[in-house]
Design a protein around this motif. Structure first.
Motif, PDB file in Angstrom:
ATOM      1  N   UNK A 221      -3.077 -50.191 -92.337  1.00 47.92           N
ATOM      2  CA  UNK A 221      -3.661 -50.706 -93.565  1.00 47.92           C
ATOM      3  C   UNK A 221      -2.526 -50.838 -94.574  1.00 47.92           C
ATOM      4  N   UNK A 222      -2.366 -52.050 -95.124  1.00 49.83           N
ATOM      5  CA  UNK A 222      -1.235 -52.362 -95.982  1.00 49.83           C
ATOM      6  C   UNK A 222      -1.735 -52.745 -97.366  1.00 49.83           C
ATOM      7  N   UNK A 223      -1.136 -52.166 -98.384  1.00 48.68           N
ATOM      8  CA  UNK A 223      -1.422 -52.537 -99.775  1.00 48.68           C
ATOM      9  C   UNK A 223      -0.109 -52.851-100.473  1.00 48.68           C
ATOM     10  N   UNK A 224      -0.209 -53.643-101.535  1.00 44.37           N
ATOM     11  CA  UNK A 224       0.999 -54.020-102.288  1.00 44.37           C
ATOM     12  C   UNK A 224       0.669 -54.071-103.776  1.00 44.37           C
ATOM     13  N   UNK A 225       1.513 -53.428-104.567  1.00 44.27           N
ATOM     14  CA  UNK A 225       1.283 -53.377-106.016  1.00 44.27           C
ATOM     15  C   UNK A 225       1.987 -54.496-106.753  1.00 44.27           C
ATOM     16  N   UNK A 226       2.651 -55.393-106.041  1.00 42.22           N
ATOM     17  CA  UNK A 226       3.343 -56.513-106.670  1.00 42.22           C
ATOM     18  C   UNK A 226       4.764 -56.202-107.080  1.00 42.22           C
ATOM     19  N   UNK A 227       5.186 -54.956-106.930  1.00 43.64           N
ATOM     20  CA  UNK A 227       6.532 -54.560-107.377  1.00 43.64           C
ATOM     21  C   UNK A 227       7.297 -53.882-106.246  1.00 43.64           C
ATOM     22  N   UNK A 228       6.759 -52.785-105.755  1.00 41.51           N
ATOM     23  CA  UNK A 228       7.448 -52.001-104.742  1.00 41.51           C
ATOM     24  C   UNK A 228       7.203 -52.577-103.348  1.00 41.51           C
ATOM     25  N   UNK A 229       7.821 -51.963-102.371  1.00 44.58           N
ATOM     26  CA  UNK A 229       7.626 -52.400-100.981  1.00 44.58           C
ATOM     27  C   UNK A 229       6.176 -52.170-100.578  1.00 44.58           C
TER      28      UNK A 229
END
Length: 390
Positions: A221-229
Motif C-alpha cells: 500500500x503506497x501513499x504520497x504526501x506530494x513532497x517526500x518519497x
C-alpha cells in the motif's frame, strides 16, 4: 368457457395420475423420460454460458495490455500499439493507462512518458511524450487525482516514483526501500495505491538457490504526501509466485496471484486459496480468475463468495492478459501449446440471464412447480367440495 376447459384439463391430469388407471404405466414411462431429459439438461446447464472463441480486441498477436481504444500487443517482429486502428511501433513499451481523457504509455524511453488523446498534436506519426524527470524509465503508471505513481526500473529491480501532473519540469521522488521487488500492477485507492508483484529473496536466503532465489507474492500500500518519497507499507507477502491483478470490489479489494488470491478489506487480509494466471474484474463488481492451459473450470468471486464454474471445453491457452469491455464481454488472451496467439471471450452477463440454459431451466422449474401445486390445490378443493376424507 375458460373455466370448463380448465376443469377438463385438471380432470384429465387426475385420471392419468390415478393409481388404478390404465394409463399408469404410460404416465410412469413419460415421467422417467422427463427425469432423464431433465438430468441431461441440468448437466448441460452446469457449464458456463456465453463462452466463445475469439476476442473483442481485433489484433494479430499476443495482447500485453489495453485501455480505451488502445491495445498493446506483441507480434513476431516486435511490439505494437494499436490506437483507433492506427498502428505504432513501440519496441520497448510495457503499459497503457487511461488518465484524464488521455492514454498514457510506458514506451521504455528514459525520462519520458508517452501520451495520446483526441486533442493531441501531430507527433511525427508516433506518440507524444512529456518529461518525467532524468534517469527515470517507467514500466507501469497510475494516476490518482493529480498525483502520478510510477513503477520505475532500478537495476534489476523496481522502485516507485511519484510526481504531480501538470508540473512543467517534474522531479519525481523515488522511494527508498530494502529488497529486490518486481512490480507489475497498480490500482488506485482512496488514500493512494495498491501495488502488486513479487519480492525476490536475497541469495542464500533460508537455504534457497543462490543462482535463482525464489520470488514471493507481494502487495504494497503506497501513499504520497506530494513532497517526500512515496511511503510503502507491506500489506501481503505470500508464498512463491507473483500478484498479477488487483481489483476493487464492493467489499474491498481482491489481489490475484499465481500462488494464491487474497481479499483485502479495511486492512484485514484473507487468503482465498485460489491460484490463477490471469484475472479481471467485470462491470458487476465480480472478479474472474483463470487457471492454466487445460483447466476445465474458472473461479468467480461475487459479493465475497466464491463460485466455481465449469467451462464447456478445457482452456486451450495459457492466459496472460484479460480485459472486460463496456458491454461486459471478457476477453482472455494468451498462447496455445504451440506458443501461438490464442484468445477466448465470455459474456459475463450470460450466466445470470434468463436466456441462458440455466435461466430457461429455472423458469421451467418455476412453471412446472406452479402447475403441480395448482393440480394439488384443485384436487384438495374437489375433495372438500365432495366431502371426501383426505
Amino acid at each position: 368457457m375458460d373455466g370448463a376447459l380448465l376443469g377438463e384439463l385438471m380432470s384429465g391430469w387426475r385420471r392419468l395420475l390415478e393409481e388404478e388407471s390404465e394409463h399408469q404405466w404410460l404416465s410412469f414411462a413419460a415421467f422417467s423420460i422427463i427425469v432423464i431429459i431433465g438430468a441431461v439438461l441440468i448437466d448441460w446447464s452446469s457449464e458456463l454460458s456465453g463462452v466463445h472463441d475469439g476476442s473483442t480486441l481485433d489484433v494479430d498477436g499476443i495482447v500485453m495490455d489495453s485501455t480505451g481504444d488502445s491495445i498493446l500487443y506483441q507480434e513476431d517482429d516486435g511490439i505494437r500499439i494499436n490506437h483507433n486502428e492506427t498502428v505504432f511501433g513501440a519496441p520497448y513499451a510495457t503499459c497503457l493507462e487511461e488518465y484524464r481523457g488521455m492514454i498514457l504509455a510506458c514506451l521504455g524511453t528514459e525520462g519520458m512518458l508517452g501520451f495520446i488523446g483526441d486533442g493531441s498534436p501531430d507527433c511525427d506519426e508516433s506518440w507524444c511524450q512529456f518529461s518525467i524527470g532524468e534517469n527515470i524509465t517507467a514500466n507501469q503508471v497510475s494516476g490518482n487525482g493529480l498525483d502520478i505513481l510510477m513503477v520505475v526500473q532500478e537495476g534489476t529491480s523496481n522502485s516507485l516514483a511519484a510526481f504531480r501532473f501538470g508540473d512543467s519540469n517534474p522531479e519525481p521522488v523515488v522511494s527508498d526501500h530494502e529488497g529486490n521487488m518486481h512490480l507489475d500492477v497498480i490500482t488506485p485507492t482512496e488514500e493512494g495505491w495498491f501495488v502488486g508483484g513479487s519480492w525476490q529473496a536475497p541469495a542464500n536466503w533460508l537455504g534457497s538457490n543462490p543462482t535463482s532465489p525464489p520470488m514471493y507474492e507481494l502487495v504494497l500500500h503506497v501513499t504520497w504526501d506530494g513532497i517526500n518519497a512515496p511511503a510503502i507499507e507491506i500489506v501481503h507477502l505470500g508464498n512463491e509466485g507473483t500478484i498479477h491483478g488487483i481489483f476493487a470490489t464492493d467489499e474491498g479489494f481482491i489481489a490475484a496471484g499465481t500462488s494464491d488470491t487474497v481479499s483485502i478489506n479495511d486492512g484485514e487480509i484473507e487468503p482465498l486459496g485460489i491460484s490463477s494466471y490471469a484475472a479481471i474484474g467485470d462491470n458487476n463488481g465480480d472478479v474472474w480468475l483463470f487457471g492454466g492451459i487445460g483447466t476445465s473450470t474458472i473461479a468467480i468471486i461475487s459479493d465475497g463468495q466464491i463460485s466455481i464454474e465449469k467451462l464447456p471445453e478445457p482452456l486451450d491457452l495459457l492466459p496472460s492478459f484479460a480485459t472486460c469491455d463496456e458491454d461486459g464481454i471478457i476477453s482472455i488472451h494468451g498462447s496455445d501449446s504451440s506458443d501461438n496467439p490464442s484468445e477466448l471471450s465470455i459474456d459475463s452477463n450470460a450466466r445470470s440471464s434468463f436466456t441462458s440454459l440455466r435461466g430457461i431451466l429455472d423458469l421451467g422449474f418455476i412453471l412446472v412447480s406452479l402447475l403441480i401445486f395448482s393440480i394439488m390445490g384443485w384436487n384438495i378443493s374437489e375433495a372438500i367440495r365432495k366431502g371426501e376424507v383426505f
